[in-house]
Scaffold this active site. Sequence first.
Site, mmCIF file in Angstrom:
data_model
loop_
_atom_site.group_PDB
_atom_site.id
_atom_site.type_symbol
_atom_site.label_atom_id
_atom_site.label_comp_id
_atom_site.label_asym_id
_atom_site.label_seq_id
_atom_site.Cartn_x
_atom_site.Cartn_y
_atom_site.Cartn_z
ATOM 1 N N LYS A 55 85.792 24.577 26.496
ATOM 2 C CA LYS A 55 85.113 24.845 25.228
ATOM 3 C C LYS A 55 83.948 25.826 25.372
ATOM 4 O O LYS A 55 82.910 25.682 24.733
ATOM 5 C CB LYS A 55 84.624 23.544 24.581
ATOM 6 C CG LYS A 55 85.668 22.442 24.497
ATOM 7 C CD LYS A 55 86.944 22.903 23.813
ATOM 8 C CE LYS A 55 86.726 23.240 22.353
ATOM 9 N NZ LYS A 55 87.976 23.703 21.686
ATOM 10 N N HIS A 118 90.624 25.548 33.860
ATOM 11 C CA HIS A 118 89.284 24.975 33.765
ATOM 12 C C HIS A 118 88.840 24.385 35.106
ATOM 13 O O HIS A 118 87.802 23.720 35.173
ATOM 14 C CB HIS A 118 89.247 23.873 32.700
ATOM 15 C CG HIS A 118 89.433 24.367 31.302
ATOM 16 N ND1 HIS A 118 88.759 25.458 30.800
ATOM 17 C CD2 HIS A 118 90.223 23.907 30.280
ATOM 18 C CE1 HIS A 118 89.118 25.656 29.543
ATOM 19 N NE2 HIS A 118 90.003 24.743 29.206
ATOM 20 N N SER A 148 81.675 20.877 20.804
ATOM 21 C CA SER A 148 82.979 21.456 20.495
ATOM 22 C C SER A 148 84.114 20.604 21.060
ATOM 23 O O SER A 148 85.162 20.446 20.426
ATOM 24 C CB SER A 148 83.056 22.878 21.055
ATOM 25 O OG SER A 148 84.286 23.485 20.734
#
Length: 452
Positions: A55, A118, A148
Amino acid sequence: MERELVIPKSYPINLIDKDWSKRELYFKKDSKDFLDKVHDLKVRDDDVWIVTYPKCGTTWMQELLWLLMNDCDFETALATDQEIRSPFMEFGFYTYGDADGAIQTLEDLSSPRLIKTHLPLALLPAQLWQKKAKVVYVSRNPLDALVSSYYHGLSWGFYYGQTMDQFFENEILRKRLVEETPIAHFAEFYRIRHRPWIYYTSFENMKDNLRGVIENVAEFLNKPITHEHMERLLKHLSFEQMKNNPTTNHLWERKIVNHPNAGKEDHKFVRRGKVNGYKDELKPDMIDKINCFINAELQKHDVTLENILLLKKEYNVFILSFGRSPPLDASGGHRKLKNKNKKSSPQIGRRTTLGTMREATLRLLLLIGIVLAGGCAAHLTKRSFSDQSVHGYTTERTCWWNEVCKEEFQSLFRCKCPQFSYCRSPGRYYNAYCSMTDTGYIWTQPNWDWGP
């Protein structure tokens, strides 16, 4: 998702010299087979990897990268889901527990590949640091990223029924910030940001100057763009366009995950796109709790949030020190300075403005004098040592003032220093920076005609 402490097959000791045994890494439970396959993944020379903490503007940067790598093919971008054009490496394993399938998806891609992940630095493929394929990293204010992630999980069904406070108490404070803090993820890439095969930026930087980021990324990828393409990119990557573009809202992935609570409370994947938007969403006491964790991690990693988010340009450190901007808090925002004079008149306001202008003018004149004096002194002073052993450049571009022009132990210059400046370092085994001072260890840069 249940997570556990994991140990990679090897650490990137060639990138960061530290005691990696103290680096705690958490990942999905029973993931050793997948992480081993990632570690051994064959990286192609023309790969581009987009690496972020979740995010942090991943989708935004990913769309830019794909378009630049594919000659600004907007038609395909608007017709094909981003996840198919540029897969998320961990997706297959997260969704099905299928390590082989997740890796096979990457191997089936035609070159050049754009791969999203990620994973933190230590869990990425070992060949990524050996072949030095291009890596793009994006950081973001952790509070904005965490807010988020709440709305993302809410829409996909994972956090349905939880309030924002419950999510932060149960998921963030008790789990995520303990297991894998955003700061640890950011700080490691921030430390290697000057490597010529890494482009490091922030969500805040993209919001502030998207055109500049597009230009820099195009140069980083060696993909020149026309004026027409630039204007189309700016429109395509605008918040409204990204928000209303179904191919960049991860609808394909959400359908594959198919959580029973998905869509019961629906929020766009590209939701607000606002810097420091967390201030409108979180209660002050929750912000304070999160900031306690963030401040401790910043201190642990010897870095500031201001640096990580590129809020203070490295080549402007000297100039900015004259500006005396209000100090930043751990949230990345300026702390409000208390005004002791509760009442003020227009006359006082005008006097204050004039005083500020005079002060700013004096500072500017002082700065110009210092720069000119330094420049004169630089030309009058004999160099301490001139090293002429380096003859080439990794990129055909001119450096910024005070930018790293040559990294330690590297045999090529990163860029050509501006006119009347020198590629200077404290010694042979240090990073060298573009400086007006020609004392110390000077790396003599050959003249290079970049062409028209």
